[in-house]
Design an enzyme around this catalytic site. Sequence first.
Site, PDB file in Angstrom:
ATOM      1  N   GLU B  78      -5.907  -7.431 -41.311  1.00  0.00           N
ATOM      2  CA  GLU B  78      -4.793  -8.348 -41.060  1.00  0.00           C
ATOM      3  C   GLU B  78      -3.473  -7.730 -41.506  1.00  0.00           C
ATOM      4  O   GLU B  78      -3.330  -7.262 -42.634  1.00  0.00           O
ATOM      5  CB  GLU B  78      -4.963  -9.666 -41.822  1.00  0.00           C
ATOM      6  CG  GLU B  78      -3.719 -10.542 -41.653  1.00  0.00           C
ATOM      7  CD  GLU B  78      -3.674 -11.798 -42.519  1.00  0.00           C
ATOM      8  OE1 GLU B  78      -4.616 -12.057 -43.265  1.00  0.00           O
ATOM      9  OE2 GLU B  78      -2.650 -12.506 -42.424  1.00  0.00           O
ATOM     10  N   ASP B 146       0.266  -6.595 -58.888  1.00  0.00           N
ATOM     11  CA  ASP B 146       1.678  -6.870 -58.650  1.00  0.00           C
ATOM     12  C   ASP B 146       2.302  -7.155 -60.016  1.00  0.00           C
ATOM     13  O   ASP B 146       1.837  -8.030 -60.744  1.00  0.00           O
ATOM     14  CB  ASP B 146       1.788  -8.102 -57.732  1.00  0.00           C
ATOM     15  CG  ASP B 146       3.240  -8.487 -57.465  1.00  0.00           C
ATOM     16  OD1 ASP B 146       4.143  -7.691 -57.788  1.00  0.00           O
ATOM     17  OD2 ASP B 146       3.461  -9.588 -56.934  1.00  0.00           O
ATOM     18  N   ASP B 148       5.950  -7.964 -61.803  1.00  0.00           N
ATOM     19  CA  ASP B 148       7.355  -8.311 -61.588  1.00  0.00           C
ATOM     20  C   ASP B 148       8.090  -8.318 -62.910  1.00  0.00           C
ATOM     21  O   ASP B 148       7.633  -8.943 -63.863  1.00  0.00           O
ATOM     22  CB  ASP B 148       7.466  -9.721 -60.992  1.00  0.00           C
ATOM     23  CG  ASP B 148       7.298  -9.700 -59.499  1.00  0.00           C
ATOM     24  OD1 ASP B 148       7.361  -8.597 -58.917  1.00  0.00           O
ATOM     25  OD2 ASP B 148       7.087 -10.787 -58.927  1.00  0.00           O
ATOM     26  N   ARG B 200      12.277  -5.762 -57.882  1.00  0.00           N
ATOM     27  CA  ARG B 200      12.133  -6.113 -59.285  1.00  0.00           C
ATOM     28  C   ARG B 200      10.784  -5.735 -59.871  1.00  0.00           C
ATOM     29  O   ARG B 200      10.396  -6.269 -60.897  1.00  0.00           O
ATOM     30  CB  ARG B 200      12.329  -7.608 -59.447  1.00  0.00           C
ATOM     31  CG  ARG B 200      11.380  -8.395 -58.594  1.00  0.00           C
ATOM     32  CD  ARG B 200      11.479  -9.853 -58.901  1.00  0.00           C
ATOM     33  NE  ARG B 200      10.662 -10.616 -57.966  1.00  0.00           N
ATOM     34  CZ  ARG B 200      10.576 -11.924 -57.982  1.00  0.00           C
ATOM     35  NH1 ARG B 200      11.242 -12.611 -58.854  1.00  0.00           N
ATOM     36  NH2 ARG B 200       9.813 -12.551 -57.110  1.00  0.00           N
ATOM     37  N   LEU B 357      -1.990 -11.431 -49.599  1.00  0.00           N
ATOM     38  CA  LEU B 357      -1.200 -10.436 -48.864  1.00  0.00           C
ATOM     39  C   LEU B 357      -0.282  -9.692 -49.824  1.00  0.00           C
ATOM     40  O   LEU B 357       0.167 -10.243 -50.814  1.00  0.00           O
ATOM     41  CB  LEU B 357      -0.353 -11.145 -47.805  1.00  0.00           C
ATOM     42  CG  LEU B 357      -1.133 -11.844 -46.699  1.00  0.00           C
ATOM     43  CD1 LEU B 357      -0.260 -12.869 -45.991  1.00  0.00           C
ATOM     44  CD2 LEU B 357      -1.661 -10.830 -45.709  1.00  0.00           C
ATOM     45  N   LYS B 359       3.069  -6.724 -49.768  1.00  0.00           N
ATOM     46  CA  LYS B 359       4.014  -5.993 -48.922  1.00  0.00           C
ATOM     47  C   LYS B 359       3.623  -4.525 -48.766  1.00  0.00           C
ATOM     48  O   LYS B 359       3.226  -3.869 -49.723  1.00  0.00           O
ATOM     49  CB  LYS B 359       5.416  -6.096 -49.522  1.00  0.00           C
ATOM     50  CG  LYS B 359       6.482  -5.496 -48.632  1.00  0.00           C
ATOM     51  CD  LYS B 359       7.853  -5.958 -49.047  1.00  0.00           C
ATOM     52  CE  LYS B 359       7.969  -5.888 -50.543  1.00  0.00           C
ATOM     53  NZ  LYS B 359       9.251  -5.717 -51.075  1.00  0.00           N
TER      54      LYS B 359
END
Lengths: 453, 456
Positions: B78, B146, B148, B200, B357, B359
Amino acid sequence: MEVLRSQRKTAESNDVVSSLPLYRSAPALEVRLEDFELYAIDRLRVLKGISDGLSRGKKPDEMEKLVDNLWRLHMRHPHSSEDRNKDIISHFVLRLVYCRTEELRRWFLSTETSLFRYRFRLQTIESQRTLMSEFNLPYKTVSNSEFENVKEKINQVARSIGQSPSSADSIFYKVPFEEVPDLVASRRVYILKGQAYVAMSQLVSLVVTQFRTLLSKALVLTNRKWTSMIREQEKDRLTPLVESLSSSYLGPDYSQPSDFAEISLKDIDQVAQSSFPLCMRHLFEKLREDHHLKHGGRMQLGLFLKGVGLKLDDALAFWKAEFSRKVGAERFDKEYAYGIRHNYGKEGKRTDYTPYSCQKIISSVPSVGDHHGCPYRHFSEENLRAALGRMGVSNRALEDVIDRVRNKHYQLACTLTFEAVHNTSCDAGINHPNQYFSDSKRILESKNPSNPA
Amino acid sequence: MAGVEVENGRDDMVIDGCENGQQPKPMQNIVAFDGVNVNYLKLYYGKFFPHADMFKWMSYGNDGKHPGCDHSYFGRREFSFTLDNDIYLRFQSFSGLSEFENAIREKCPFKIDIGPVYNVDPAKRHAYAQSGDNVFTPAERELVFDIDISDYDDVRYCCSGADVCLECWPLMTVAIKVIDSALRDDFGFNHILWVYSGRRGVHCWVCDGKARRLNNEQRSAIADYFRVYKGNENSHKKVSLTGQALHPFLVRAYNDVLKTAFEEKLLLSQNLLSHEERYETILRMIPDESLTSELRAKWGDNRRSKDINTVRWQQLKQLLQSGRQKFQGLRRCVEEIVFSFTYPRIDMEVSRHMNHLLKAPFCIHPKTGRVCVPIDPKNCEEFDPLAVPTLSKLLEELNVESPQSRGHNDWDRTSLGDSVRFFQSSFLQPLLKSCKEEIESSYGAKLQESKNSMSW
């Protein structure tokens, strides 16, 4: 398994090896219809007890004791020779009951796995070995020379979890880390290049993973059989039984707002003050204050409000009014509106999501910037005291609440808060934020019938 | 959360990639989002975006000729596109490189997200939906992380929210080092890609076959293995280290990375002990009134020395770790402080589920205009987020004709060149090599198996 109406009794198999069955296949037994239901209810009592224990944050050794007691209390058969049959029959009945939706399967899988885990721990070493061999686990023991190389690290791990360093003759297995996820998650093993060094005493984790995998697959298969055959074939006999068993015990899921349906936006502040449990009040106040909530908070409060009867249009208006003050109306429409429609089953896979239960909220893990979770579990004592004070909980009641919190009885703490705020008793206890809400509304309306909400 | 609002005076941080004054001809009605220009983006996807490399990566060797290759593999992945006007297209899938490349060039997405490989082509998921439940499910997915920097707002004073600067970026460097070494040494993974998220934080893609096949429970276990941070907004204690010793992984993180980063960088750059408001935050983490008042008395006389942070840190350490502190808890306190201010904070939910998902690398961040370039974990100290090329910078570089242009690819002539070359040589090539070996050996095993089953 054959279910009979008659009073006929069946012969039990005698080739029992361990007292803990793996439930590989449905037994070739005949079961009376009464037993079918009674056994299942007894097992449900055990499972419900386990799930309550876990949501109260009980430690492993406390759980072990709890499971032992629950099992003795509910699962003993007057004829001890029937114990094992009762165990197996009740398991397979509940498998049928809980195979039917994702949510039911998840609950059953996790509580049955916990049950298995603690029952395994209660077995003798010999019986544990037998069970191990039934799973055919292919793991190698760590040789002496290899052990010397990692001994220091292994001992470090032992000390980090409060155990004494292992003696020279203790046996370790080298296992791919994927197969002992719970030991990895709690850092209770030393891991090197993908291999976890698992002590003999930690093997329960390995066996439990195997058990869970088997059961998980079996539940999916059972579900297929249920939808394709059993439901129709048994529609006059077992189907009604099966369908009533799951709902009668787990209580309502509050996916459809019931009694006090439809609260309107103009009342929401007043209603939040009077009838929201602390977890929701806190989220509500933070939203009003910061004009923002992170994802976990949006889910917990959003689904609760849905359960309370806030309609989709009102929900969108409500969230937008706050978020647009922080991120602007345009960004709200772009980034956040989807999530709210999603909760109402209008986007994505279009599931009508159910509001979170206390158990789910208590076991959530709020992190930096998060305000969701159960305040009784996730607040520091200082913050909790302040929050309860603002709810108008008197000093004496407040000490009782804090006492429950210290003992990790979070739902009892919430129940006591409910009683203090409403000045009435709540015997059923609080199991769901939406139950708190509807009980609260009921009490307030009976006190003040002339004043419609 | 005190002190986050401290004035930073750093107005020179360019947030908007297209505002450096040297834009080519301004065009009307085509500026969308906060400054990324659709026509520039078209050029980017036409000349810069490494379509072929991305395709190679996402194929994991299954685009080859070997009979063991699964040719449906790439087509079951996907992708999702965020288009102009915030149209969000999920479940996009492509049969091969040309379809993939054409779709990107044509639709010109502001953002490309990568999802899991499903068991069936996600574009046809509805066709399978009729045949019962559990049929359309994720089959493989990279293990992703991930991180941040906005999750560190309570331990950085230079910036807050989505802003970053060189004073707080070392927090990301620490995260990369700690997690990268554990993924390799503890979990035995080899094919790990770190990517700047464009604004970030950083993303991490673990691409070993073993990692791609982890189930959700196993992913959660790894994420939990990395978690020491238990605090939330409503409780003080952020890091709680109990037990007589630390797990070897935490010891290594502390000795190899955290301690130095804290004492040599963050203590000074964030002025963690320089004035009352800040040192109180740290003193609140020490559960012994007499010790904190002793330190307060020492620190109260506001004399300004150049290395006041270091002096005070030494005093704190000496007091807590001196022999007269009988309680293990107090000695552990120094470590807890260091962990609180430096240890990685990963977004757990992203790592836990296969269908999250993330990026794609080499996207342009829609807010900053910066390219999401790979970061070399071996040299991550040198990575400067503010030096990452922006879309407009790349186009400028392209316009300056250079006689000694090195290759025929457009990216080769610009500052994106190094990033693409790094991606190819340090990540993609070794990955494809091991994919090839894996495909061959599992095919061999299958053959052997079928031979054996015939030999009755």
